[in-house]
Design a protein around this motif. Structure first.
Motif, PDB file in Angstrom:
ATOM      1  N   VAL A  63       9.896   3.589 -11.624  1.00 32.59           N
ATOM      2  CA  VAL A  63      10.714   3.722 -10.411  1.00 32.59           C
ATOM      3  C   VAL A  63      11.519   5.021 -10.454  1.00 32.59           C
ATOM      4  O   VAL A  63      11.621   5.738  -9.450  1.00 32.59           O
ATOM      5  CB  VAL A  63      11.623   2.491 -10.216  1.00 32.59           C
ATOM      6  N   ALA A  64      12.071   5.351 -11.606  1.00 32.01           N
ATOM      7  CA  ALA A  64      12.835   6.604 -11.738  1.00 32.01           C
ATOM      8  C   ALA A  64      11.940   7.810 -11.455  1.00 32.01           C
ATOM      9  O   ALA A  64      12.358   8.761 -10.781  1.00 32.01           O
ATOM     10  CB  ALA A  64      13.445   6.701 -13.129  1.00 32.01           C
ATOM     11  N   VAL A  73       0.829  -1.202   0.000  1.00 32.24           N
ATOM     12  CA  VAL A  73       0.000   0.000   0.000  1.00 32.24           C
ATOM     13  C   VAL A  73       0.865   1.254   0.000  1.00 32.24           C
ATOM     14  O   VAL A  73       0.586   2.217  -0.721  1.00 32.24           O
ATOM     15  CB  VAL A  73      -1.008  -0.015   1.168  1.00 32.24           C
ATOM     16  N   ASP A  74       1.955   1.255   0.755  1.00 33.39           N
ATOM     17  CA  ASP A  74       2.862   2.401   0.746  1.00 33.39           C
ATOM     18  C   ASP A  74       3.377   2.672  -0.667  1.00 33.39           C
ATOM     19  O   ASP A  74       3.366   3.813  -1.138  1.00 33.39           O
ATOM     20  CB  ASP A  74       4.043   2.163   1.690  1.00 33.39           C
ATOM     21  N   GLN A  75       3.799   1.628  -1.369  1.00 36.68           N
ATOM     22  CA  GLN A  75       4.331   1.795  -2.714  1.00 36.68           C
ATOM     23  C   GLN A  75       3.239   2.151  -3.715  1.00 36.68           C
ATOM     24  O   GLN A  75       3.472   2.894  -4.667  1.00 36.68           O
ATOM     25  CB  GLN A  75       5.096   0.554  -3.150  1.00 36.68           C
ATOM     26  N   THR A  76       2.036   1.643  -3.498  1.00 32.83           N
ATOM     27  CA  THR A  76       0.904   2.024  -4.342  1.00 32.83           C
ATOM     28  C   THR A  76       0.650   3.516  -4.231  1.00 32.83           C
ATOM     29  O   THR A  76       0.468   4.209  -5.240  1.00 32.83           O
ATOM     30  CB  THR A  76      -0.366   1.250  -3.928  1.00 32.83           C
ATOM     31  N   THR A  82       3.013   9.858  -7.643  1.00 37.19           N
ATOM     32  CA  THR A  82       3.899  10.166  -8.762  1.00 37.19           C
ATOM     33  C   THR A  82       3.107  10.335 -10.048  1.00 37.19           C
ATOM     34  O   THR A  82       3.345  11.264 -10.825  1.00 37.19           O
ATOM     35  CB  THR A  82       4.960   9.064  -8.914  1.00 37.19           C
ATOM     36  N   CYS A  83       2.144   9.438 -10.283  1.00 39.24           N
ATOM     37  CA  CYS A  83       1.293   9.563 -11.472  1.00 39.24           C
ATOM     38  C   CYS A  83       0.607  10.927 -11.501  1.00 39.24           C
ATOM     39  O   CYS A  83       0.428  11.507 -12.579  1.00 39.24           O
ATOM     40  CB  CYS A  83       0.222   8.475 -11.480  1.00 39.24           C
ATOM     41  N   ALA A  84       0.256  11.434 -10.337  1.00 37.09           N
ATOM     42  CA  ALA A  84      -0.459  12.708 -10.254  1.00 37.09           C
ATOM     43  C   ALA A  84       0.371  13.886 -10.759  1.00 37.09           C
ATOM     44  O   ALA A  84      -0.184  14.880 -11.211  1.00 37.09           O
ATOM     45  CB  ALA A  84      -0.891  12.958  -8.812  1.00 37.09           C
ATOM     46  N   VAL A  85       1.700  13.757 -10.706  1.00 38.36           N
ATOM     47  CA  VAL A  85       2.553  14.878 -11.106  1.00 38.36           C
ATOM     48  C   VAL A  85       3.384  14.602 -12.351  1.00 38.36           C
ATOM     49  O   VAL A  85       4.127  15.452 -12.806  1.00 38.36           O
ATOM     50  CB  VAL A  85       3.488  15.307  -9.942  1.00 38.36           C
ATOM     51  N   SER A  86       3.258  13.417 -12.915  1.00 39.51           N
ATOM     52  CA  SER A  86       4.059  13.041 -14.075  1.00 39.51           C
ATOM     53  C   SER A  86       3.236  13.101 -15.358  1.00 39.51           C
ATOM     54  O   SER A  86       2.041  12.820 -15.359  1.00 39.51           O
ATOM     55  CB  SER A  86       4.599  11.610 -13.895  1.00 39.51           C
ATOM     56  N   ASP A  87       3.905  13.443 -16.442  1.00 37.06           N
ATOM     57  CA  ASP A  87       3.260  13.436 -17.756  1.00 37.06           C
ATOM     58  C   ASP A  87       3.526  12.138 -18.511  1.00 37.06           C
ATOM     59  O   ASP A  87       3.111  11.992 -19.655  1.00 37.06           O
ATOM     60  CB  ASP A  87       3.772  14.615 -18.599  1.00 37.06           C
ATOM     61  N   LEU A  88       4.230  11.208 -17.885  1.00 38.04           N
ATOM     62  CA  LEU A  88       4.578   9.942 -18.522  1.00 38.04           C
ATOM     63  C   LEU A  88       3.537   8.876 -18.228  1.00 38.04           C
ATOM     64  O   LEU A  88       2.838   8.930 -17.207  1.00 38.04           O
ATOM     65  CB  LEU A  88       5.941   9.456 -18.026  1.00 38.04           C
ATOM     66  N   VAL A  89       3.447   7.880 -19.095  1.00 32.23           N
ATOM     67  CA  VAL A  89       2.622   6.710 -18.812  1.00 32.23           C
ATOM     68  C   VAL A  89       3.439   5.838 -17.870  1.00 32.23           C
ATOM     69  O   VAL A  89       4.558   5.427 -18.197  1.00 32.23           O
ATOM     70  CB  VAL A  89       2.271   5.933 -20.097  1.00 32.23           C
ATOM     71  N   VAL A 122      11.517   4.226  -2.310  1.00 35.21           N
ATOM     72  CA  VAL A 122      11.233   3.092  -3.187  1.00 35.21           C
ATOM     73  C   VAL A 122      11.596   1.809  -2.447  1.00 35.21           C
ATOM     74  O   VAL A 122      12.720   1.657  -1.962  1.00 35.21           O
ATOM     75  CB  VAL A 122      12.033   3.190  -4.507  1.00 35.21           C
ATOM     76  N   ASP A 123      10.643   0.905  -2.342  1.00 33.14           N
ATOM     77  CA  ASP A 123      10.870  -0.418  -1.755  1.00 33.14           C
ATOM     78  C   ASP A 123      11.328  -1.322  -2.898  1.00 33.14           C
ATOM     79  O   ASP A 123      10.520  -1.863  -3.649  1.00 33.14           O
ATOM     80  CB  ASP A 123       9.572  -0.932  -1.131  1.00 33.14           C
ATOM     81  N   GLU A 124      12.631  -1.459  -3.040  1.00 34.05           N
ATOM     82  CA  GLU A 124      13.232  -2.155  -4.182  1.00 34.05           C
ATOM     83  C   GLU A 124      12.652  -3.558  -4.404  1.00 34.05           C
ATOM     84  O   GLU A 124      12.476  -3.982  -5.543  1.00 34.05           O
ATOM     85  CB  GLU A 124      14.751  -2.260  -4.006  1.00 34.05           C
TER      86      GLU A 124
END
Length: 151
Positions: free
Chosen positions: A116-117, A42-45, A51-58, A126-128
């Motif tokens: 991850v980047a 859940v933490d990583q989700t 991150t999705c909220a601020v990124s323009d990448l898929v 990041v939980d590797e």
């Protein structure tokens, strides 16, 4: 004056403790994993979604992280409120066709590595172990789930 630089943030910090606990319990039950593993998922989700909220990448979750997104979506009111709060928009869960070549092998690993980047760039921990490239070599690679880029 010296600027203070804070370290990486956790995904769990993005939601109230009660909601985090509810999501982790759902993951633990649905995935038949222990509480510690469910908490990590859940933490990583949440870091992924933040991150999705601020990124323009898929971006796409790993197979290990995707169950957390599925659990959160089931709590529709809380999920919609979270999306509005962190990104000002709804973060769509976009399944893809199993025949999509980006779901397998090197292409899938590249998507996870990009994700991850971006999570690191957004300053989340990041939980590797939950993002290992070997996780995406299965036939159910992140179950074809990704966030749609910003309109």
């Amino acid at each position: 004056m010296t600027a203070v630089v804070s370290g990486p943030k956790t995904g769990r910090a993005l939601v109230p403790t009660g909601l985090f606990t509810k999501l982790a319990q759902r993951v633990a039950t649905d995935e038949r994993v222990d509480k510690n593993h469910a908490d990590r998922v859940v933490d990583q989700t949440l870091a992924f979604l933040g991150t999705c909220a601020v990124s323009d990448l898929v971006l796409a979750p790993s197979a290990a992280v995707d169950p957390g997104w599925h659990a959160f979506i089931l709590h529709t009111q809380e999920y919609a409120a979270f999306c509005s709060l962190v990104g000002g928009r709804f973060l769509h869960h976009v399944p893809t066709d199993d025949a999509d070549p980006t779901l397998h092998g090197a292409a899938a690993r590249a998507v996870i590595e990009r994700t991850v980047a971006e999570i690191r760039r957004a300053r989340f921990e990041v939980d590797e172990d939950l993002w290992k490239p070997s996780v995406v070599d299965c036939s159910q690679c992140y179950q074809g789930c990704s966030d749609s880029p910003r309109p």
